[in-house]
Design a protein around this motif. Structure first.
Motif, PDB file in Angstrom:
ATOM      1  N   PHE A   8     -16.425   8.411  -1.245  1.00 47.74           N
ATOM      2  CA  PHE A   8     -15.098   7.981  -1.000  1.00 47.74           C
ATOM      3  C   PHE A   8     -14.971   6.513  -1.354  1.00 47.74           C
ATOM      4  CE2 PHE A   8     -15.975  11.082   2.726  1.00 47.74           C
ATOM      5  CZ  PHE A   8     -15.471  12.158   1.973  1.00 47.74           C
ATOM      6  N   ALA A   9     -15.609   5.971  -2.280  1.00 50.35           N
ATOM      7  CA  ALA A   9     -15.804   4.620  -2.706  1.00 50.35           C
ATOM      8  C   ALA A   9     -14.340   4.358  -3.119  1.00 50.35           C
ATOM      9  CB  ALA A   9     -16.823   4.517  -3.925  1.00 50.35           C
ATOM     10  N   GLU A  10     -13.170   4.944  -3.678  1.00 50.09           N
ATOM     11  CA  GLU A  10     -12.227   4.488  -4.181  1.00 50.09           C
ATOM     12  C   GLU A  10     -11.477   3.997  -2.934  1.00 50.09           C
ATOM     13  OE1 GLU A  10     -10.249   7.914  -5.911  1.00 50.09           O
ATOM     14  OE2 GLU A  10     -11.427   9.155  -4.759  1.00 50.09           O
ATOM     15  N   LEU A  11     -11.791   4.452  -1.789  1.00 47.74           N
ATOM     16  CA  LEU A  11     -11.040   3.746  -0.619  1.00 47.74           C
ATOM     17  C   LEU A  11     -11.249   2.277  -0.457  1.00 47.74           C
ATOM     18  CD1 LEU A  11     -11.668   6.551   2.177  1.00 47.74           C
ATOM     19  CD2 LEU A  11      -9.583   6.001   0.962  1.00 47.74           C
ATOM     20  N   ASP A  12     -12.403   1.759  -0.941  1.00 42.27           N
ATOM     21  CA  ASP A  12     -12.495   0.252  -0.860  1.00 42.27           C
ATOM     22  C   ASP A  12     -12.018  -0.431  -2.122  1.00 42.27           C
ATOM     23  OD1 ASP A  12     -14.505   0.649   1.045  1.00 42.27           O
ATOM     24  OD2 ASP A  12     -15.931   1.086  -0.435  1.00 42.27           O
ATOM     25  N   ASP A  13     -11.211   0.257  -2.937  1.00 40.12           N
ATOM     26  CA  ASP A  13     -10.568  -0.256  -4.234  1.00 40.12           C
ATOM     27  C   ASP A  13      -9.334  -0.865  -3.714  1.00 40.12           C
ATOM     28  OD1 ASP A  13      -9.457  -1.145  -6.668  1.00 40.12           O
ATOM     29  OD2 ASP A  13      -9.818   0.863  -7.430  1.00 40.12           O
ATOM     30  N   ASP A  14      -9.137  -2.130  -3.487  1.00 41.43           N
ATOM     31  CA  ASP A  14      -7.847  -2.741  -2.981  1.00 41.43           C
ATOM     32  C   ASP A  14      -6.836  -2.717  -3.923  1.00 41.43           C
ATOM     33  OD1 ASP A  14      -9.075  -3.418  -0.399  1.00 41.43           O
ATOM     34  OD2 ASP A  14      -9.770  -5.369  -1.208  1.00 41.43           O
ATOM     35  N   SER A  15      -7.233  -2.544  -5.367  1.00 33.75           N
ATOM     36  CA  SER A  15      -5.951  -2.433  -6.509  1.00 33.75           C
ATOM     37  C   SER A  15      -5.600  -1.224  -6.850  1.00 33.75           C
ATOM     38  CB  SER A  15      -6.878  -3.265  -7.747  1.00 33.75           C
ATOM     39  OG  SER A  15      -7.926  -2.454  -8.297  1.00 33.75           O
ATOM     40  N   LYS A  16      -5.736  -0.449  -6.012  1.00 31.21           N
ATOM     41  CA  LYS A  16      -5.669   1.060  -6.289  1.00 31.21           C
ATOM     42  C   LYS A  16      -4.007   1.471  -5.995  1.00 31.21           C
ATOM     43  CE  LYS A  16      -7.505   5.468  -6.006  1.00 31.21           C
ATOM     44  NZ  LYS A  16      -7.528   5.758  -7.512  1.00 31.21           N
ATOM     45  N   GLY A  17      -3.556   0.627  -5.613  1.00 29.40           N
ATOM     46  CA  GLY A  17      -1.916   0.708  -5.303  1.00 29.40           C
ATOM     47  C   GLY A  17      -1.710   1.305  -3.886  1.00 29.40           C
ATOM     48  N   TRP A  18      -2.278   1.054  -2.752  1.00 28.16           N
ATOM     49  CA  TRP A  18      -1.992   1.400  -1.593  1.00 28.16           C
ATOM     50  C   TRP A  18      -0.530   1.141  -1.014  1.00 28.16           C
ATOM     51  CZ3 TRP A  18      -5.409   4.919  -0.975  1.00 28.16           C
ATOM     52  CH2 TRP A  18      -6.815   4.876  -1.399  1.00 28.16           C
ATOM     53  N   VAL A  19      -0.023   1.926  -0.469  1.00 28.27           N
ATOM     54  CA  VAL A  19       1.404   1.389   0.003  1.00 28.27           C
ATOM     55  C   VAL A  19       0.988   0.587   1.451  1.00 28.27           C
ATOM     56  CG1 VAL A  19       3.789   2.260   1.383  1.00 28.27           C
ATOM     57  CG2 VAL A  19       2.408   3.558  -0.835  1.00 28.27           C
ATOM     58  N   VAL A  20       1.956  -0.429   1.335  1.00 27.78           N
ATOM     59  CA  VAL A  20       1.687  -1.600   2.483  1.00 27.78           C
ATOM     60  C   VAL A  20       2.978  -1.237   3.472  1.00 27.78           C
ATOM     61  CG1 VAL A  20       1.849  -4.014   3.237  1.00 27.78           C
ATOM     62  CG2 VAL A  20       0.785  -3.218   1.087  1.00 27.78           C
ATOM     63  N   THR A  21       2.395  -0.955   4.781  1.00 24.64           N
ATOM     64  CA  THR A  21       3.531  -0.833   5.774  1.00 24.64           C
ATOM     65  C   THR A  21       3.971  -1.758   6.519  1.00 24.64           C
ATOM     66  OG1 THR A  21       2.505   1.499   6.050  1.00 24.64           O
ATOM     67  CG2 THR A  21       3.962   0.809   7.666  1.00 24.64           C
ATOM     68  N   PRO A  22       5.211  -2.265   6.752  1.00 24.94           N
ATOM     69  CA  PRO A  22       5.780  -3.375   7.444  1.00 24.94           C
ATOM     70  C   PRO A  22       5.446  -3.130   8.913  1.00 24.94           C
ATOM     71  CG  PRO A  22       7.404  -2.385   5.965  1.00 24.94           C
ATOM     72  CD  PRO A  22       6.442  -1.416   5.962  1.00 24.94           C
ATOM     73  N   VAL A  23       4.794  -3.975   9.709  1.00 25.14           N
ATOM     74  CA  VAL A  23       4.659  -3.722  11.146  1.00 25.14           C
ATOM     75  C   VAL A  23       5.013  -4.950  11.972  1.00 25.14           C
ATOM     76  CG1 VAL A  23       2.491  -2.130  10.810  1.00 25.14           C
ATOM     77  CG2 VAL A  23       2.165  -4.563  11.003  1.00 25.14           C
ATOM     78  N   SER A  24       5.005  -4.899  13.038  1.00 23.79           N
ATOM     79  CA  SER A  24       5.300  -6.068  14.024  1.00 23.79           C
ATOM     80  C   SER A  24       4.005  -6.739  14.520  1.00 23.79           C
ATOM     81  CB  SER A  24       6.099  -5.690  15.179  1.00 23.79           C
ATOM     82  OG  SER A  24       5.704  -4.603  16.148  1.00 23.79           O
ATOM     83  N   SER A  25       4.137  -7.819  15.260  1.00 28.00           N
ATOM     84  CA  SER A  25       2.698  -8.494  15.517  1.00 28.00           C
ATOM     85  C   SER A  25       1.932  -7.451  16.446  1.00 28.00           C
ATOM     86  CB  SER A  25       3.164  -9.857  15.980  1.00 28.00           C
ATOM     87  OG  SER A  25       4.136  -9.899  17.170  1.00 28.00           O
ATOM     88  N   THR A  26       2.669  -6.775  17.012  1.00 37.66           N
ATOM     89  CA  THR A  26       2.048  -5.652  18.026  1.00 37.66           C
ATOM     90  C   THR A  26       2.404  -4.445  17.579  1.00 37.66           C
ATOM     91  OG1 THR A  26       1.979  -7.038  20.044  1.00 37.66           O
ATOM     92  CG2 THR A  26       1.605  -4.743  20.434  1.00 37.66           C
ATOM     93  N   THR A  27       1.314  -3.558  17.133  1.00 35.78           N
ATOM     94  CA  THR A  27       1.556  -2.413  16.553  1.00 35.78           C
ATOM     95  C   THR A  27       0.845  -1.313  17.059  1.00 35.78           C
ATOM     96  OG1 THR A  27       1.887  -3.422  14.187  1.00 35.78           O
ATOM     97  CG2 THR A  27       1.248  -1.267  14.234  1.00 35.78           C
ATOM     98  N   THR A  28       1.287  -0.123  17.186  1.00 40.25           N
ATOM     99  CA  THR A  28       0.606   1.225  17.627  1.00 40.25           C
ATOM    100  C   THR A  28      -0.083   2.035  16.504  1.00 40.25           C
ATOM    101  OG1 THR A  28       2.177   1.431  19.390  1.00 40.25           O
ATOM    102  CG2 THR A  28       0.959   3.529  18.780  1.00 40.25           C
ATOM    103  N   PHE A  29      -1.424   2.064  16.548  1.00 39.37           N
ATOM    104  CA  PHE A  29      -2.186   2.773  15.603  1.00 39.37           C
ATOM    105  C   PHE A  29      -2.579   3.953  16.224  1.00 39.37           C
ATOM    106  CE2 PHE A  29      -2.571  -1.530  14.145  1.00 39.37           C
ATOM    107  CZ  PHE A  29      -2.878  -1.490  12.762  1.00 39.37           C
ATOM    108  N   THR A  30      -2.099   5.186  15.433  1.00 37.68           N
ATOM    109  CA  THR A  30      -2.454   6.375  15.974  1.00 37.68           C
ATOM    110  C   THR A  30      -3.444   6.900  15.163  1.00 37.68           C
ATOM    111  OG1 THR A  30      -0.104   6.809  16.615  1.00 37.68           O
ATOM    112  CG2 THR A  30      -1.538   8.723  16.317  1.00 37.68           C
ATOM    113  N   TRP A  31      -4.503   7.913  15.928  1.00 38.93           N
ATOM    114  CA  TRP A  31      -5.666   8.524  15.252  1.00 38.93           C
ATOM    115  C   TRP A  31      -5.298   9.952  15.420  1.00 38.93           C
ATOM    116  CZ3 TRP A  31     -10.440   6.775  13.257  1.00 38.93           C
ATOM    117  CH2 TRP A  31     -10.738   5.416  13.337  1.00 38.93           C
ATOM    118  N   THR A  32      -5.380  10.558  14.483  1.00 38.44           N
ATOM    119  CA  THR A  32      -5.560  12.200  14.392  1.00 38.44           C
ATOM    120  C   THR A  32      -6.755  12.517  14.362  1.00 38.44           C
ATOM    121  OG1 THR A  32      -3.327  12.260  13.398  1.00 38.44           O
ATOM    122  CG2 THR A  32      -4.799  13.985  13.152  1.00 38.44           C
TER     123      THR A  32
END
Length: 172
Positions: free
Chosen positions: A78-102
């Motif tokens: 899964f090394a490509e997950l470490d590639d910061d230049s891959k074109g990941w979509v950046v999500t706008p969030v507020s200073s307090t954000t809810t993270f949801t794990w599945t």
């Protein structure tokens, strides 16, 4: 091969199959968990937003030894997950954000940790409890603003492993 010999070969295979199956090492389960919201790199791969390798089929499987600081959990598959230049979509969030794990396999949990760079921004202690299939955390980014890569870590209570997931956000 004569019919008698075919029968003996088949019988020998039937006798040996259970012995071989028990003697082989068990593989680890291929289902565990990842951050689904905001969409993590694994979630983006699974949804086809970003072109990825085998992580597309198993976004929940980024497991490695505790204490790592990589999106891939040190897993070369899964090394490509470490590639910061891959074109990941950046999500706008507020200073307090809810993270949801599945979670697709619920393990007894010691802690959930969130990092930006080397800075731990949040930790939640589950004291060895088994979580529900969905887990949410309210994470405060403090003084951090702008584009950030969050490393979320799920530390399992009864093994030496953790699950890793990175989320690209823009803290407004």
């Amino acid at each position: 091969m004569r019919a008698g010999n075919k029968w003996k070969a088949a019988l020998g295979g039937a006798v040996l199959a259970p012995v071989v199956a028990v003697a082989l090492p068990a593989s680890s389960a291929s289902a565990h968990g990842y951050v689904s919201s905001p969409p993590s790199r694994q979630a983006q791969c699974a949804e086809g937003i970003v072109s990825c390798g085998s992580i597309k089929w198993e976004p929940q499987s980024v497991e490695g030894p505790k204490g790592l600081k990589s999106c891939s959990g040190g897993n070369a598959r899964f090394a490509e997950l470490d590639d910061d230049s891959k074109g990941w979509v950046v999500t706008p969030v507020s200073s307090t954000t809810t993270f949801t794990w599945t979670l697709t396999a619920r393990h007894a949990t010691s802690t959930w940790q969130y990092f930006v760079g080397d800075r731990k921004i949040a930790e939640f202690n589950d004291h060895g409890r088994q979580p529900n299939a969905t887990v949410t955390h309210q994470v405060n980014f403090g003084d951090l603003r702008g584009k950030q890569k969050v490393l979320a870590v799920w530390n399992i209570a009864d093994t030496a492993n953790a699950f890793y997931t990175c989320i690209d956000v823009n803290v407004g």
